[in-house]
Design an enzyme around this catalytic site. Sequence first.
Site, PDB file in Angstrom:
ATOM      1  CG  ASN A   9      -1.687   1.240   1.435  1.00 32.15           C
ATOM      2  OD1 ASN A   9      -1.820   2.043   0.514  1.00 32.15           O
ATOM      3  ND2 ASN A   9      -2.226   1.438   2.637  1.00 32.15           N
ATOM      4  CE  LYS A  11       0.096   3.370   4.631  1.00 33.95           C
ATOM      5  NZ  LYS A  11       0.183   3.427   6.063  1.00 33.95           N
ATOM      6  N   GLY A 173       2.698   2.006  10.489  1.00 36.18           N
ATOM      7  CA  GLY A 173       3.707   3.058  10.352  1.00 36.18           C
ATOM      8  C   GLY A 173       4.489   3.329  11.624  1.00 36.18           C
ATOM      9  CB  SER A 213       5.261  -2.265  11.687  1.00 34.87           C
ATOM     10  OG  SER A 213       4.965  -0.903  11.922  1.00 34.87           O
TER      11      SER A 213
HETATM   12  P1  PGA Z   1       2.924   0.029   7.436  1.00 29.37           P
HETATM   13  O1  PGA Z   1       1.482   0.363   6.829  1.00 29.37           O
HETATM   14  O2  PGA Z   1       3.358  -1.298   6.858  1.00 29.37           O
HETATM   15  O3  PGA Z   1       3.793   1.157   7.021  1.00 29.37           O
HETATM   16  O4  PGA Z   1       2.768  -0.080   8.927  1.00 29.37           O
HETATM   17  C1  PGA Z   1       0.522  -0.646   6.635  1.00 29.37           C
HETATM   18  C2  PGA Z   1      -0.759  -0.068   6.089  1.00 29.37           C
HETATM   19  O5  PGA Z   1      -1.091   1.081   6.420  1.00 29.37           O
HETATM   20  O6  PGA Z   1      -1.468  -0.728   5.319  1.00 29.37           O
END
Ligand code: PGA
Length: 251
Positions: A9, A11, A173, A213
Amino acid sequence: MRIPLIAGNWKMNKSVDDARSFMQIVSDQLPEPDQVETAIAAPAILLETMIEANGADRLRIGAENCYYEDAGAFTGETSPQALDQMGIPYVIVGHSERRSYFNETDDIINRKVHAVYRNHMTPILCCDETMGRLEAGEKIHWVVSQVTGALKDITDAQARQLVIAYEPSWAIGSGKSASADQAEEGCYLIRQTVADLYGDDVANQMRVLYGGSVNPENISQIMAKQNIDGVLAGGASLDPETFLQLVHYQK
Ligand code: PGA
Protein backbone atom coordinates in the site's frame (compact mmCIF):
# COMPACT_ATOMS: atom_id res chain seq x y z
CA MET A 1 -6.32 -23.75 -1.14
CA ARG A 2 -5.83 -20.08 -0.31
CA ILE A 3 -3.01 -18.59 -2.41
CA PRO A 4 -0.88 -16.19 -0.34
CA LEU A 5 -1.30 -12.52 -1.23
CA ILE A 6 1.58 -10.15 -0.55
CA ALA A 7 0.26 -6.65 -1.15
CA GLY A 8 1.81 -3.22 -0.81
CA ASN A 9 0.00 0.00 0.00
CA TRP A 10 1.98 2.97 -1.26
CA LYS A 11 -0.32 5.62 0.24
CA MET A 12 0.58 9.10 -1.10
CA ASN A 13 4.32 8.52 -1.36
CA LYS A 14 5.41 8.21 -4.96
CA SER A 15 5.84 10.29 -8.10
CA VAL A 16 5.12 9.03 -11.61
CA ASP A 17 8.88 8.58 -12.19
CA ASP A 18 9.26 6.63 -8.91
CA ALA A 19 6.38 4.35 -9.90
CA ARG A 20 7.88 3.66 -13.32
CA SER A 21 11.34 2.84 -11.97
CA PHE A 22 9.86 0.60 -9.24
CA MET A 23 8.02 -1.38 -11.91
CA GLN A 24 11.14 -1.70 -14.04
CA ILE A 25 13.02 -3.25 -11.11
CA VAL A 26 10.38 -5.64 -9.77
CA SER A 27 8.27 -6.74 -12.72
CA ASP A 28 10.44 -9.64 -13.92
CA GLN A 29 11.48 -10.79 -10.44
CA LEU A 30 8.09 -11.69 -9.02
CA PRO A 31 6.93 -15.19 -8.07
CA GLU A 32 4.50 -17.25 -10.16
CA PRO A 33 1.01 -15.91 -9.37
CA ASP A 34 -0.33 -19.39 -8.63
CA GLN A 35 2.34 -19.74 -5.90
CA VAL A 36 2.31 -16.25 -4.37
CA GLU A 37 0.07 -13.50 -5.66
CA THR A 38 1.64 -10.03 -5.51
CA ALA A 39 -0.06 -6.65 -5.60
CA ILE A 40 0.62 -2.96 -5.11
CA ALA A 41 -2.17 -0.53 -4.32
CA ALA A 42 -1.26 2.90 -5.64
CA PRO A 43 -2.89 6.33 -5.96
CA ALA A 44 -5.24 6.58 -8.96
CA ILE A 45 -2.93 9.09 -10.64
CA LEU A 46 -0.16 6.45 -10.92
CA LEU A 47 -2.21 3.48 -12.12
CA GLU A 48 -1.90 4.04 -15.87
CA THR A 49 1.90 4.33 -15.66
CA MET A 50 2.11 1.18 -13.56
CA ILE A 51 -0.10 -0.83 -15.89
CA GLU A 52 2.02 0.24 -18.87
CA ALA A 53 5.24 -0.73 -17.09
CA ASN A 54 3.94 -4.10 -15.80
CA GLY A 55 5.96 -6.13 -18.31
CA ALA A 56 5.45 -9.74 -17.20
CA ASP A 57 1.98 -8.85 -15.91
CA ARG A 58 2.57 -10.68 -12.65
CA LEU A 59 1.94 -7.76 -10.32
CA ARG A 60 -1.71 -7.00 -9.63
CA ILE A 61 -2.13 -3.23 -9.67
CA GLY A 62 -4.74 -2.09 -7.17
CA ALA A 63 -6.33 1.20 -6.15
CA GLU A 64 -6.16 2.65 -2.64
CA ASN A 65 -9.69 3.98 -2.61
CA CYS A 66 -12.72 4.73 -4.77
CA TYR A 67 -16.07 6.44 -4.43
CA TYR A 68 -19.31 4.52 -3.87
CA GLU A 69 -21.14 5.95 -6.90
CA ASP A 70 -20.12 4.82 -10.38
CA ALA A 71 -20.23 8.26 -12.02
CA GLY A 72 -21.73 11.72 -11.57
CA ALA A 73 -21.16 15.16 -10.07
CA PHE A 74 -18.65 14.18 -7.38
CA THR A 75 -15.70 16.50 -7.96
CA GLY A 76 -12.35 14.97 -7.14
CA GLU A 77 -13.56 11.43 -6.48
CA THR A 78 -12.32 8.24 -8.17
CA SER A 79 -14.91 6.28 -10.15
CA PRO A 80 -14.99 2.52 -9.48
CA GLN A 81 -16.37 2.07 -12.99
CA ALA A 82 -13.31 3.78 -14.48
CA LEU A 83 -11.01 1.64 -12.32
CA ASP A 84 -12.71 -1.48 -13.66
CA GLN A 85 -12.35 -0.22 -17.21
CA MET A 86 -8.61 0.12 -16.59
CA GLY A 87 -8.47 -3.55 -15.57
CA ILE A 88 -7.84 -2.91 -11.87
CA PRO A 89 -8.52 -6.09 -9.83
CA TYR A 90 -8.34 -4.82 -6.21
CA VAL A 91 -9.43 -1.72 -4.31
CA ILE A 92 -8.47 -1.07 -0.69
CA VAL A 93 -11.57 -0.04 1.25
CA GLY A 94 -11.77 1.21 4.83
CA HIS A 95 -8.09 1.78 5.57
CA SER A 96 -7.67 3.28 9.04
CA GLU A 97 -6.28 6.48 7.50
CA ARG A 98 -9.52 6.81 5.49
CA ARG A 99 -11.56 6.11 8.62
CA SER A 100 -9.72 8.61 10.80
CA TYR A 101 -8.63 11.44 8.45
CA PHE A 102 -11.55 11.31 6.01
CA ASN A 103 -14.30 10.33 8.44
CA GLU A 104 -15.29 7.13 6.64
CA THR A 105 -17.95 5.33 8.64
CA ASP A 106 -18.98 1.67 8.45
CA ASP A 107 -21.93 2.79 6.30
CA ILE A 108 -19.69 4.57 3.77
CA ILE A 109 -17.32 1.61 3.76
CA ASN A 110 -20.25 -0.76 3.15
CA ARG A 111 -21.34 1.34 0.14
CA LYS A 112 -17.81 1.26 -1.21
CA VAL A 113 -17.62 -2.53 -0.82
CA HIS A 114 -20.84 -2.76 -2.87
CA ALA A 115 -19.46 -0.38 -5.51
CA VAL A 116 -16.26 -2.42 -5.86
CA TYR A 117 -18.18 -5.68 -6.36
CA ARG A 118 -20.72 -4.04 -8.66
CA ASN A 119 -17.78 -3.07 -10.87
CA HIS A 120 -16.27 -6.59 -10.98
CA MET A 121 -13.35 -5.89 -8.63
CA THR A 122 -12.40 -7.31 -5.23
CA PRO A 123 -12.21 -5.19 -2.10
CA ILE A 124 -9.30 -5.45 0.29
CA LEU A 125 -11.34 -4.49 3.31
CA CYS A 126 -9.22 -3.08 6.13
CA CYS A 127 -10.28 -3.39 9.74
CA ASP A 128 -8.68 -1.12 12.27
CA GLU A 129 -8.03 -1.75 15.90
CA THR A 130 -6.84 0.71 18.53
CA MET A 131 -4.64 -0.07 21.49
CA GLY A 132 -7.32 1.34 23.81
CA ARG A 133 -9.83 -1.18 22.59
CA LEU A 134 -7.25 -3.93 22.82
CA GLU A 135 -6.44 -3.06 26.44
CA ALA A 136 -10.11 -2.78 27.32
CA GLY A 137 -10.68 -6.29 25.98
CA GLU A 138 -13.25 -5.07 23.43
CA LYS A 139 -11.70 -6.82 20.47
CA ILE A 140 -14.58 -9.14 19.80
CA HIS A 141 -17.17 -6.34 19.61
CA TRP A 142 -14.88 -4.37 17.38
CA VAL A 143 -14.30 -7.18 14.90
CA VAL A 144 -17.96 -8.08 14.78
CA SER A 145 -19.12 -4.50 14.27
CA GLN A 146 -16.53 -3.50 11.63
CA VAL A 147 -16.82 -6.67 9.57
CA THR A 148 -20.59 -6.94 9.92
CA GLY A 149 -21.09 -3.25 9.07
CA ALA A 150 -18.86 -3.43 5.99
CA LEU A 151 -20.53 -6.60 4.68
CA LYS A 152 -24.17 -5.58 5.03
CA ASP A 153 -26.14 -7.07 2.10
CA ILE A 154 -23.04 -8.65 0.56
CA THR A 155 -23.88 -12.07 -0.90
CA ASP A 156 -22.23 -15.41 -0.13
CA ALA A 157 -20.67 -15.51 -3.61
CA GLN A 158 -19.18 -12.04 -3.09
CA ALA A 159 -17.93 -12.82 0.42
CA ARG A 160 -16.10 -15.88 -0.89
CA GLN A 161 -13.78 -13.67 -3.00
CA LEU A 162 -13.23 -11.12 -0.25
CA VAL A 163 -9.86 -10.11 1.15
CA ILE A 164 -9.91 -8.66 4.66
CA ALA A 165 -6.84 -7.05 6.24
CA TYR A 166 -6.45 -6.98 10.00
CA GLU A 167 -4.58 -3.74 10.63
CA PRO A 168 -4.19 -2.56 14.23
CA SER A 169 -3.71 1.20 13.92
CA TRP A 170 -1.07 1.22 16.66
CA ALA A 171 1.06 -1.01 14.42
CA ILE A 172 0.62 1.03 11.23
CA GLY A 173 3.71 3.06 10.35
CA SER A 174 4.95 2.77 13.94
CA GLY A 175 7.70 0.22 13.35
CA LYS A 176 5.99 -1.80 16.10
CA SER A 177 4.34 -4.77 14.46
CA ALA A 178 1.84 -6.94 16.27
CA SER A 179 3.48 -10.19 17.32
CA ALA A 180 2.76 -13.16 15.08
CA ASP A 181 0.44 -14.51 17.81
CA GLN A 182 -1.48 -11.21 18.10
CA ALA A 183 -1.77 -11.03 14.31
CA GLU A 184 -3.05 -14.61 14.18
CA GLU A 185 -5.61 -13.88 16.91
CA GLY A 186 -6.99 -10.88 15.01
CA CYS A 187 -7.12 -12.79 11.72
CA TYR A 188 -8.78 -15.75 13.43
CA LEU A 189 -11.44 -13.46 14.95
CA ILE A 190 -12.15 -12.01 11.53
CA ARG A 191 -12.51 -15.45 9.96
CA GLN A 192 -14.83 -16.53 12.79
CA THR A 193 -16.97 -13.44 12.27
CA VAL A 194 -17.28 -14.24 8.56
CA ALA A 195 -18.07 -17.87 9.47
CA ASP A 196 -20.90 -16.68 11.72
CA LEU A 197 -22.28 -14.53 8.88
CA TYR A 198 -21.74 -16.86 5.89
CA GLY A 199 -20.73 -20.29 7.20
CA ASP A 200 -17.41 -22.14 7.39
CA ASP A 201 -17.16 -22.85 3.70
CA VAL A 202 -17.09 -19.15 2.74
CA ALA A 203 -14.88 -18.24 5.72
CA ASN A 204 -12.34 -20.87 4.71
CA GLN A 205 -12.08 -19.59 1.14
CA MET A 206 -11.81 -15.91 2.00
CA ARG A 207 -8.28 -14.55 2.51
CA VAL A 208 -7.27 -12.62 5.62
CA LEU A 209 -4.12 -10.48 5.61
CA TYR A 210 -2.18 -8.89 8.44
CA GLY A 211 -0.94 -5.30 8.09
CA GLY A 212 1.06 -3.02 10.38
CA SER A 213 4.88 -2.64 10.25
CA VAL A 214 5.43 -5.82 8.25
CA ASN A 215 9.06 -6.05 7.08
CA PRO A 216 11.45 -8.65 5.63
CA GLU A 217 12.49 -9.67 9.17
CA ASN A 218 9.03 -10.46 10.58
CA ILE A 219 7.11 -11.64 7.50
CA SER A 220 8.05 -15.32 7.72
CA GLN A 221 6.83 -15.68 11.31
CA ILE A 222 3.59 -13.92 10.41
CA MET A 223 3.03 -15.99 7.26
CA ALA A 224 3.58 -19.22 9.22
CA LYS A 225 0.27 -18.69 11.07
CA GLN A 226 -2.72 -20.74 10.09
CA ASN A 227 -5.26 -17.94 9.61
CA ILE A 228 -2.93 -15.45 7.92
CA ASP A 229 -3.01 -15.67 4.14
CA GLY A 230 -0.85 -12.67 3.33
CA VAL A 231 0.22 -9.20 4.33
CA LEU A 232 -0.57 -5.60 3.50
CA ALA A 233 2.69 -3.66 3.81
CA GLY A 234 2.97 0.13 3.71
CA GLY A 235 6.52 1.40 4.36
CA ALA A 236 8.19 -1.88 3.36
CA SER A 237 6.50 -1.83 -0.07
CA LEU A 238 8.06 1.48 -1.15
CA ASP A 239 11.57 0.30 -1.87
CA PRO A 240 11.64 -2.22 -4.76
CA GLU A 241 14.36 -4.41 -3.21
CA THR A 242 12.53 -4.56 0.13
CA PHE A 243 9.25 -5.39 -1.62
CA LEU A 244 11.05 -8.22 -3.47
CA GLN A 245 12.27 -9.56 -0.12
CA LEU A 246 8.69 -9.57 1.14
CA VAL A 247 7.30 -11.45 -1.86
CA HIS A 248 10.13 -13.99 -1.68
CA TYR A 249 9.71 -14.56 2.09
CA GLN A 250 11.03 -17.84 3.49
CA LYS A 251 8.24 -20.39 3.84
P1 PGA B 1 2.92 0.03 7.44
O1 PGA B 1 1.48 0.36 6.83
O2 PGA B 1 3.36 -1.30 6.86
O3 PGA B 1 3.79 1.16 7.02
O4 PGA B 1 2.77 -0.08 8.93
C1 PGA B 1 0.52 -0.65 6.63
C2 PGA B 1 -0.76 -0.07 6.09
O5 PGA B 1 -1.09 1.08 6.42
O6 PGA B 1 -1.47 -0.73 5.32
